[in-house]
Write an enzyme that holds these catalytic residues in place. Sequence first.
Site, short mmCIF file in Angstrom:
data_model
loop_
_atom_site.label_atom_id
_atom_site.label_comp_id
_atom_site.label_asym_id
_atom_site.label_seq_id
_atom_site.Cartn_x
_atom_site.Cartn_y
_atom_site.Cartn_z
N HIS A 97 0.83 -1.21 0.00
CA HIS A 97 0.00 0.00 0.00
C HIS A 97 0.87 1.27 0.00
O HIS A 97 0.70 2.14 -0.86
CB HIS A 97 -0.91 0.00 1.24
CG HIS A 97 -1.82 1.18 1.31
ND1 HIS A 97 -3.09 1.18 0.77
CD2 HIS A 97 -1.64 2.43 1.85
CE1 HIS A 97 -3.66 2.36 0.97
NE2 HIS A 97 -2.80 3.14 1.63
N GLU A 98 1.79 1.35 0.96
CA GLU A 98 2.65 2.54 1.05
C GLU A 98 3.60 2.61 -0.14
O GLU A 98 3.96 3.70 -0.58
CB GLU A 98 3.43 2.52 2.37
CG GLU A 98 2.56 2.59 3.62
CD GLU A 98 1.69 3.83 3.66
OE1 GLU A 98 2.08 4.87 3.09
OE2 GLU A 98 0.61 3.76 4.26
#
Length: 346
Positions: free
Chosen positions: A27-28
């Site tokens: 995600h990051e």
Amino acid sequence: MSISNIWNTVYPIIIAILFFELIIIVHEGGHYAAARLMKIKVNEFSIGMGPKLLQFTRKDTKYTLRLILFGGYCQMEGEDSDSDDEGAFVNKKVWQRIFVVVSGAVMNLILGFVIVLIIVSSGKLVGTTQIAKFEDNALSVKSGLQAGDVIKSIDGMRVYTTNDVQTGLSRSEDSTVDMVVSRNGEDKALSVKFDTDEYEGTRYIKMDFWLLGVEKSFFNVITQTFKEFISYGRMVFLSVHDLLVGRYGLSDLSGPVGTVSIVSDAVKTSIYSVLRITALLTVNIGLFNLFPIPALDGWRLFVLLGEGITRKKLPSKAEYLINAVGLIVLLGFMCLVTFSDITRLF
């Protein structure tokens, strides 16, 4: 307790934490890759939370490994405040900021799709919604269900995959289910009664039939992967709906502790179980992050869409205050859910 027993208890938890952290990193990492592509300055990319273990700097970005492998972040210049830096997030065009904001969720969804593809490809057969056979003394047969029936819907919910059949039956509020099946090319509406059982105080329907599996081909593997992926996504919205209408309460939710417990149990069962839960988690995180809730990516997306339409920016202080309040509420909610997780464990 022997060393082997300790290891058998600890290693599933370690594997579960690593799988959970993988979802966060993806995600990051989506935010990070999109920021780089849009020439936005990234001040720090961190794996984990808490005290620093390792850190190095490259091209004005600090890359950090932290002690608690339970989270992470991509900190961009001008993300939560004004900045004079031309590479600051706040100074980029609306479409560029939207691209960066949604990239984290998109990467989660891509990861979920890949995992579902692996699950479907690794199976001996591809599942269908057609009934192959019944268990001995199956109660559903007495209600008119027959081998060869293709299940189209359960209690009004459209059915496309074997998972949908299980989900539909699990959501039924009693032992009688309204089903639509396709039989000899015609749709038939049936009211089907099932036996029920009880587990940890919750009654559930006993599925008394087997669904047909067919030989794999390139076409049906890809088709089934798309269907399963959409099915996982729909489960997220069904869960939110059931929570809002009171079907489930706080005690039925799982936070990080409960999630690790569930995944660690799956590790002891099979890699298939781990992959299935991981796919559901990453799709869940990807979609839920797009909900317009303060402190989530979805809220920032909502604000940016408003800016794109009105041509006016929300004042930085107002956005910061809304996000701060949202974060406090979200953390408080997570604390309650985590407390519920811990009480269930002990």
